[in-house]
Scaffold this motif. Structure first.
Motif, PDB file in Angstrom:
ATOM      1  N   GLU A   1       0.810  -1.215   0.000  1.00 25.89           N
ATOM      2  CA  GLU A   1       0.000   0.000   0.000  1.00 25.89           C
ATOM      3  C   GLU A   1       0.847   1.270   0.000  1.00 25.89           C
ATOM      4  O   GLU A   1       0.660   2.148  -0.855  1.00 25.89           O
ATOM      5  N   ALA A   2       1.776   1.386   0.929  1.00 26.57           N
ATOM      6  CA  ALA A   2       2.584   2.609   1.035  1.00 26.57           C
ATOM      7  C   ALA A   2       3.475   2.793  -0.192  1.00 26.57           C
ATOM      8  O   ALA A   2       3.572   3.904  -0.736  1.00 26.57           O
ATOM      9  N   GLY A   3       4.096   1.716  -0.629  1.00 24.12           N
ATOM     10  CA  GLY A   3       4.973   1.802  -1.801  1.00 24.12           C
ATOM     11  C   GLY A   3       4.213   2.142  -3.069  1.00 24.12           C
ATOM     12  O   GLY A   3       4.684   2.939  -3.886  1.00 24.12           O
ATOM     13  N   THR A   4       3.035   1.553  -3.246  1.00 25.32           N
ATOM     14  CA  THR A   4       2.221   1.847  -4.427  1.00 25.32           C
ATOM     15  C   THR A   4       1.734   3.287  -4.405  1.00 25.32           C
ATOM     16  O   THR A   4       1.810   3.984  -5.422  1.00 25.32           O
ATOM     17  N   ALA A   5       1.253   3.746  -3.261  1.00 23.42           N
ATOM     18  CA  ALA A   5       0.784   5.131  -3.156  1.00 23.42           C
ATOM     19  C   ALA A   5       1.910   6.098  -3.487  1.00 23.42           C
ATOM     20  O   ALA A   5       1.709   7.083  -4.206  1.00 23.42           O
ATOM     21  N   ARG A   6       3.103   5.814  -2.983  1.00 26.62           N
ATOM     22  CA  ARG A   6       4.252   6.672  -3.251  1.00 26.62           C
ATOM     23  C   ARG A   6       4.608   6.646  -4.743  1.00 26.62           C
ATOM     24  O   ARG A   6       4.813   7.689  -5.359  1.00 26.62           O
ATOM     25  N   ALA A   7       4.652   5.460  -5.347  1.00 20.92           N
ATOM     26  CA  ALA A   7       5.007   5.339  -6.763  1.00 20.92           C
ATOM     27  C   ALA A   7       3.989   6.052  -7.651  1.00 20.92           C
ATOM     28  O   ALA A   7       4.364   6.775  -8.582  1.00 20.92           O
ATOM     29  N   VAL A   8       2.705   5.864  -7.364  1.00 22.60           N
ATOM     30  CA  VAL A   8       1.658   6.522  -8.156  1.00 22.60           C
ATOM     31  C   VAL A   8       1.794   8.037  -8.048  1.00 22.60           C
ATOM     32  O   VAL A   8       1.729   8.759  -9.051  1.00 22.60           O
ATOM     33  N   ARG A   9       2.014   8.540  -6.845  1.00 27.22           N
ATOM     34  CA  ARG A   9       2.182   9.986  -6.635  1.00 27.22           C
ATOM     35  C   ARG A   9       3.407  10.513  -7.388  1.00 27.22           C
ATOM     36  O   ARG A   9       3.342  11.536  -8.071  1.00 27.22           O
ATOM     37  N   GLU A  10       4.519   9.794  -7.312  1.00 25.40           N
ATOM     38  CA  GLU A  10       5.743  10.233  -7.992  1.00 25.40           C
ATOM     39  C   GLU A  10       5.585  10.225  -9.507  1.00 25.40           C
ATOM     40  O   GLU A  10       6.058  11.137 -10.192  1.00 25.40           O
ATOM     41  N   HIS A  11       4.909   9.213 -10.040  1.00 25.71           N
ATOM     42  CA  HIS A  11       4.670   9.166 -11.491  1.00 25.71           C
ATOM     43  C   HIS A  11       3.748  10.313 -11.911  1.00 25.71           C
ATOM     44  O   HIS A  11       3.965  10.948 -12.942  1.00 25.71           O
ATOM     45  N   ARG A  12       2.729  10.583 -11.116  1.00 26.49           N
ATOM     46  CA  ARG A  12       1.809  11.690 -11.409  1.00 26.49           C
ATOM     47  C   ARG A  12       2.561  13.021 -11.405  1.00 26.49           C
ATOM     48  O   ARG A  12       2.369  13.853 -12.293  1.00 26.49           O
ATOM     49  N   GLU A  13       3.413  13.219 -10.415  1.00 24.59           N
ATOM     50  CA  GLU A  13       4.199  14.460 -10.333  1.00 24.59           C
ATOM     51  C   GLU A  13       5.150  14.592 -11.516  1.00 24.59           C
ATOM     52  O   GLU A  13       5.356  15.700 -12.022  1.00 24.59           O
ATOM     53  N   ALA A  14       5.717  13.486 -11.977  1.00 26.70           N
ATOM     54  CA  ALA A  14       6.614  13.509 -13.128  1.00 26.70           C
ATOM     55  C   ALA A  14       5.861  13.845 -14.416  1.00 26.70           C
ATOM     56  O   ALA A  14       6.420  14.479 -15.329  1.00 26.70           O
ATOM     57  N   ALA A  15       4.592  13.452 -14.501  1.00 25.86           N
ATOM     58  CA  ALA A  15       3.791  13.714 -15.701  1.00 25.86           C
ATOM     59  C   ALA A  15       3.207  15.128 -15.726  1.00 25.86           C
ATOM     60  O   ALA A  15       2.863  15.633 -16.805  1.00 25.86           O
TER      61      ALA A  15
ATOM     62  N   THR B   1      12.278  -1.663 -13.038  1.00 26.29           N
ATOM     63  CA  THR B   1      11.338  -2.043 -11.982  1.00 26.29           C
ATOM     64  C   THR B   1      10.809  -3.437 -12.309  1.00 26.29           C
ATOM     65  O   THR B   1      10.455  -3.701 -13.460  1.00 26.29           O
ATOM     66  N   PRO B   2      10.730  -4.320 -11.324  1.00 19.05           N
ATOM     67  CA  PRO B   2      10.168  -5.649 -11.606  1.00 19.05           C
ATOM     68  C   PRO B   2       8.762  -5.526 -12.210  1.00 19.05           C
ATOM     69  O   PRO B   2       7.986  -4.660 -11.811  1.00 19.05           O
ATOM     70  N   GLU B   3       8.459  -6.378 -13.153  1.00 13.99           N
ATOM     71  CA  GLU B   3       7.185  -6.306 -13.887  1.00 13.99           C
ATOM     72  C   GLU B   3       5.978  -6.238 -12.958  1.00 13.99           C
ATOM     73  O   GLU B   3       5.055  -5.459 -13.191  1.00 13.99           O
ATOM     74  N   ASP B   4       5.972  -7.010 -11.902  1.00 14.31           N
ATOM     75  CA  ASP B   4       4.807  -7.034 -11.018  1.00 14.31           C
ATOM     76  C   ASP B   4       4.682  -5.794 -10.131  1.00 14.31           C
ATOM     77  O   ASP B   4       3.695  -5.632  -9.433  1.00 14.31           O
ATOM     78  N   LYS B   5       5.656  -4.896 -10.189  1.00 13.89           N
ATOM     79  CA  LYS B   5       5.621  -3.656  -9.405  1.00 13.89           C
ATOM     80  C   LYS B   5       5.451  -2.419 -10.292  1.00 13.89           C
ATOM     81  O   LYS B   5       5.352  -1.295  -9.797  1.00 13.89           O
ATOM     82  N   ARG B   6       5.436  -2.608 -11.599  1.00 13.58           N
ATOM     83  CA  ARG B   6       5.364  -1.472 -12.528  1.00 13.58           C
ATOM     84  C   ARG B   6       3.998  -0.804 -12.492  1.00 13.58           C
ATOM     85  O   ARG B   6       2.970  -1.463 -12.313  1.00 13.58           O
ATOM     86  N   ILE B   7       4.030   0.493 -12.690  1.00 17.26           N
ATOM     87  CA  ILE B   7       2.808   1.290 -12.780  1.00 17.26           C
ATOM     88  C   ILE B   7       2.529   1.514 -14.273  1.00 17.26           C
ATOM     89  O   ILE B   7       3.302   2.176 -14.962  1.00 17.26           O
ATOM     90  N   HIS B   8       1.438   0.926 -14.760  1.00 17.01           N
ATOM     91  CA  HIS B   8       1.018   1.085 -16.153  1.00 17.01           C
ATOM     92  C   HIS B   8      -0.311   1.835 -16.167  1.00 17.01           C
ATOM     93  O   HIS B   8      -1.191   1.555 -15.346  1.00 17.01           O
ATOM     94  N   TYR B   9      -0.446   2.747 -17.114  1.00 25.88           N
ATOM     95  CA  TYR B   9      -1.704   3.478 -17.281  1.00 25.88           C
ATOM     96  C   TYR B   9      -2.486   2.950 -18.473  1.00 25.88           C
ATOM     97  O   TYR B   9      -1.909   2.504 -19.465  1.00 25.88           O
ATOM     98  N   ARG B  10      -3.787   3.055 -18.374  1.00 26.02           N
ATOM     99  CA  ARG B  10      -4.700   3.011 -19.520  1.00 26.02           C
ATOM    100  C   ARG B  10      -5.143   4.452 -19.692  1.00 26.02           C
ATOM    101  O   ARG B  10      -5.474   5.116 -18.712  1.00 26.02           O
ATOM    102  N   ILE B  11      -5.189   4.931 -20.936  1.00 21.29           N
ATOM    103  CA  ILE B  11      -5.582   6.325 -21.173  1.00 21.29           C
ATOM    104  C   ILE B  11      -6.654   6.374 -22.255  1.00 21.29           C
ATOM    105  O   ILE B  11      -6.504   5.766 -23.314  1.00 21.29           O
ATOM    106  N   GLY B  12      -7.714   7.110 -21.968  1.00 21.85           N
ATOM    107  CA  GLY B  12      -8.757   7.392 -22.951  1.00 21.85           C
ATOM    108  C   GLY B  12      -8.768   8.886 -23.249  1.00 21.85           C
ATOM    109  O   GLY B  12      -8.538   9.701 -22.345  1.00 21.85           O
ATOM    110  N   VAL B  13      -9.023   9.229 -24.510  1.00 19.31           N
ATOM    111  CA  VAL B  13      -9.095  10.639 -24.922  1.00 19.31           C
ATOM    112  C   VAL B  13     -10.312  10.813 -25.818  1.00 19.31           C
ATOM    113  O   VAL B  13     -10.526  10.023 -26.737  1.00 19.31           O
ATOM    114  N   THR B  14     -11.115  11.829 -25.535  1.00 22.63           N
ATOM    115  CA  THR B  14     -12.236  12.170 -26.406  1.00 22.63           C
ATOM    116  C   THR B  14     -12.342  13.679 -26.534  1.00 22.63           C
ATOM    117  O   THR B  14     -11.755  14.434 -25.762  1.00 22.63           O
TER     118      THR B  14
END
Length: 133
Positions: A26-40, A87-100
């Motif tokens: 939980e803590a590691g995922t929350a941190r990774a998601v936040r860091e990726h969001r900040e980078a984007a 990053t190990p595959e099972d720890k990677r943060i992947h997005y799905r993106i939709g645009v309209t």
């Protein structure tokens, strides 16, 4: 409350497998998601976008140009590929993106309506790491 309608390019992004990732770390995922969001975030600004809202694992972004929204979506996916390297595959943060491009109802700083709903549905059926337009 001021309500108006306008045409907007809408980008919705969501983390693939978020519940599984949170269940494992939980803590590691929350941190990774936040860091990726900040980078984007600079990519969003550079394309003229506005982050309307974030959820635990998602983003809703508004653009005045559909070309800018698509370019931003592609740039975010490329950034994620770079950031996931090593990053190990099972720890990677992947997005799905939709645009309209759709009509939205503007309520204060929020957007809602069919345009947002359709974007969210496209994001939901997108392949991990992809962009559905």
């Amino acid at each position: 409350m001021t309500e108006t309608r306008k045409l907007a390019a809408i980008l919705a992004a969501d983390v693939v497998g978020y519940s599984r990732l949170m269940g494992e770390d939980e803590a590691g995922t929350a941190r990774a998601v936040r860091e990726h969001r900040e980078a984007a975030a600079p990519l969003v600004v550079s394309k003229g976008g506005r982050i309307v809202k974030t959820t635990g694992d998602g983003l809703l972004i508004e653009f005045s140009s559909v070309v800018a929204a698509v370019e931003c979506a592609i740039a975010i996916q490329k950034l994620m590929t770079e950031r996931n390297a090593g990053t190990p595959e099972d720890k990677r943060i992947h997005y799905r993106i939709g645009v309209t491009l759709g009509d939205v109802l503007v309520e204060d700083d929020d957007i809602l309506g069919d345009g947002v709903n359709i974007t969210a549905r496209l994001e939901g059926i997108c392949e991990p790491g992809g962009v559905f337009i």
